[in-house]
Design an enzyme around this catalytic site. Structure first.
Site, PDB file in Angstrom:
ATOM      1  CB  SER A   8      -0.892   0.022   1.237  1.00  0.00           C
ATOM      2  OG  SER A   8      -1.441   1.318   1.398  1.00  0.00           O
ATOM      3  CG  HIS A  31      -3.905  -1.486  -1.464  1.00  0.00           C
ATOM      4  ND1 HIS A  31      -5.050  -2.202  -1.745  1.00  0.00           N
ATOM      5  CD2 HIS A  31      -4.235  -0.642  -0.454  1.00  0.00           C
ATOM      6  CE1 HIS A  31      -6.025  -1.808  -0.939  1.00  0.00           C
ATOM      7  NE2 HIS A  31      -5.562  -0.851  -0.143  1.00  0.00           N
ATOM      8  CG  ASP A  33      -5.096   2.658   0.855  1.00  0.00           C
ATOM      9  OD1 ASP A  33      -6.045   1.854   0.796  1.00  0.00           O
ATOM     10  OD2 ASP A  33      -3.972   2.351   1.295  1.00  0.00           O
ATOM     11  CG  MET A  35      -8.226   7.382   2.286  1.00  0.00           C
ATOM     12  SD  MET A  35      -7.381   7.502   3.874  1.00  0.00           S
ATOM     13  CE  MET A  35      -6.466   5.967   3.869  1.00  0.00           C
ATOM     14  CG  HIS A  64      -9.212   0.279  -0.294  1.00  0.00           C
ATOM     15  ND1 HIS A  64      -8.620   0.136   0.946  1.00  0.00           N
ATOM     16  CD2 HIS A  64     -10.551   0.249  -0.063  1.00  0.00           C
ATOM     17  CE1 HIS A  64      -9.556   0.035   1.873  1.00  0.00           C
ATOM     18  NE2 HIS A  64     -10.733   0.110   1.295  1.00  0.00           N
ATOM     19  CG  MET A  66     -11.169   3.422   2.248  1.00  0.00           C
ATOM     20  SD  MET A  66      -9.630   3.408   3.172  1.00  0.00           S
ATOM     21  CE  MET A  66      -8.467   3.536   1.815  1.00  0.00           C
ATOM     22  CG  MET A 135     -11.646  -2.602   5.344  1.00  0.00           C
ATOM     23  SD  MET A 135     -10.103  -2.237   4.466  1.00  0.00           S
ATOM     24  CE  MET A 135      -9.186  -1.319   5.697  1.00  0.00           C
ATOM     25  N   GLY A 140      -8.938   4.151   7.031  1.00  0.00           N
ATOM     26  CA  GLY A 140      -8.620   5.574   7.187  1.00  0.00           C
ATOM     27  C   GLY A 140      -7.151   5.870   7.411  1.00  0.00           C
ATOM     28  N   GLY A 142      -2.953   4.200   8.003  1.00  0.00           N
ATOM     29  CA  GLY A 142      -1.988   3.108   8.047  1.00  0.00           C
ATOM     30  C   GLY A 142      -1.454   2.956   9.464  1.00  0.00           C
ATOM     31  CG  ASP A 173      -6.161  -2.600   3.374  1.00  0.00           C
ATOM     32  OD1 ASP A 173      -5.075  -2.337   3.929  1.00  0.00           O
ATOM     33  OD2 ASP A 173      -6.795  -1.775   2.683  1.00  0.00           O
ATOM     34  N   GLY A 175      -2.747  -3.679   9.160  1.00  0.00           N
ATOM     35  CA  GLY A 175      -1.980  -4.357  10.206  1.00  0.00           C
ATOM     36  C   GLY A 175      -1.357  -5.670   9.769  1.00  0.00           C
ATOM     37  N   GLY A 195       1.101  -2.005   4.141  1.00  0.00           N
ATOM     38  CA  GLY A 195       1.687  -0.672   4.001  1.00  0.00           C
ATOM     39  C   GLY A 195       2.955  -0.545   4.813  1.00  0.00           C
ATOM     40  CB  SER A 196       3.468   0.069   8.441  1.00  0.00           C
ATOM     41  OG  SER A 196       2.310   0.843   8.495  1.00  0.00           O
TER      42      SER A 196
HETATM   43  C1  DX5 Z   1      -6.177   1.805   5.664  1.00  0.00           C
HETATM   44  C2  DX5 Z   1      -5.767   1.492   4.261  1.00  0.00           C
HETATM   45  C3  DX5 Z   1      -4.665   0.537   4.182  1.00  0.00           C
HETATM   46  C4  DX5 Z   1      -3.377   0.998   4.825  1.00  0.00           C
HETATM   47  C5  DX5 Z   1      -2.754  -0.211   5.472  1.00  0.00           C
HETATM   48  O1  DX5 Z   1      -7.400   2.422   5.675  1.00  0.00           O
HETATM   49  O2  DX5 Z   1      -6.858   0.953   3.528  1.00  0.00           O
HETATM   50  O3  DX5 Z   1      -4.427   0.094   2.851  1.00  0.00           O
HETATM   51  O4  DX5 Z   1      -2.463   1.579   3.951  1.00  0.00           O
HETATM   52  O5  DX5 Z   1      -1.648   0.185   6.190  1.00  0.00           O
HETATM   53  P1  DX5 Z   1      -0.883  -0.779   7.204  1.00  0.00           P
HETATM   54  O6  DX5 Z   1      -0.425  -1.967   6.414  1.00  0.00           O
HETATM   55  O7  DX5 Z   1       0.201   0.071   7.717  1.00  0.00           O
HETATM   56  O8  DX5 Z   1      -1.888  -1.176   8.256  1.00  0.00           O
HETATM   57 ZN    ZN Z   2      -6.439  -0.012   1.596  1.00  0.00          ZN
END
Ligand code: DX5
Ligand code: ZN
Length: 217
Positions: A8, A31, A33, A35, A64, A66, A135, A140, A142, A173, A175, A195-196
């Site tokens: 992500s 991926h 995101d 928003m 994705h 949101m 989810m 919202g 990361g 998606d 954590g 992501g992280s």
């Molecule tokens: C959160 C996003 C995720 C986010 C995940 O709302 O949809 O895609 O980037 O980030 P990590 O992997 O750090 O939880």
């Molecule tokens: Zn996402």
């Protein structure tokens, strides 16, 4: 089947997106995101950036959304070069039509459910989407902690898709790390957003491989 890894870019360097994307070229999907600060309390990027990402990314874009009013916007993202567009069931007016509109562009259609939304909310759509995103954090942001209580939804979706012989990808998606990825895969996930845990470490290629290795049976 081996899992698909979808880094992500929310955790990438927004001033150096192309550089960071090239560093995760060994993954399967990118991926993205989107928003709108309404459906979720955060704002990220929109159509013009997604269009350019589609031009430079070596990986197919997994967008994705949101956002509110995906019925209006999802087809626009699909036409902008996304390989897959995911909308939230909680935001859609007519989910069936939204999925069909995405598919009519040639893109894959996917529907997402927030942690509090039951799997039943999308059971009736399984024949009309290519992927369900469960989810594993509140959408919202990361860097949040994985919610294992969301995992039973994967088994329910998988069983239903198998009963009806529907080819369906199951994505998680939020954590996802080398600790939580195997749990999600054991519960039925085949497509992991991270992501992280991918963009946090300096060696991103190694981070992608570490996730793959963690999911080997
Ligand atoms: C959160 C996003 C995720 C986010 C995940 O709302 O949809 O895609 O980037 O980030 P990590 O992997 O750090 O939880
Ligand atoms: Zn996402």
């Amino acid at each position: 089947m081996s899992v698909r890894i979808a880094p992500s870019i929310l955790a990438a360097d927004f001033a150096n997106l192309e550089r960071d994307i090239l560093e995760v070229a060994s993954a399967d999907l990118l991926h993205v995101d989107v928003m709108d600060a309404h459906f979720v309390p955060n704002l990220s990027i929109g159509l013009p950036v997604v269009k350019r990402l589609a031009e430079v990314s070596p990986l197919p874009l997994d967008v994705h959304l949101m956002i509110e009013d995906p019925d209006r916007w999802a087809p626009r993202y699909a036409e902008s070069g996304a390989a897959s567009v995911t909308f939230h069931i909680e935001a859609a007016q007519n989910a069936r039509r939204c999925a069909a509109d995405i598919r009519s562009t040639g893109a894959r259609a996917a529907v997402a459910i927030k942690p509090a939304t039951p799997a039943d909310a999308v059971m009736g759509l399984l024949g009309e989407v290519d992927m369900v995103l469960v989810m594993t954090v509140e959408p919202g942001f990361g860097g949040q902690a994985f919610m294992p209580e969301t995992l039973p939804k994967l088994a329910a979706l998988k069983a239903s898709a198998q009963r009806t012989d529907t080819a369906l990808w199951l994505q998680v998606d939020g954590g996802i790390t080398i600790q939580t990825a195997p749990e999600a895969v054991a519960a039925g996930a085949d497509t992991l957003v991270a992501g992280s845990s991918v963009f946090g470490p300096a060696d991103r290629e190694r981070a992608v491989q570490a996730l793959r290795d963690a999911c080997q049976p």
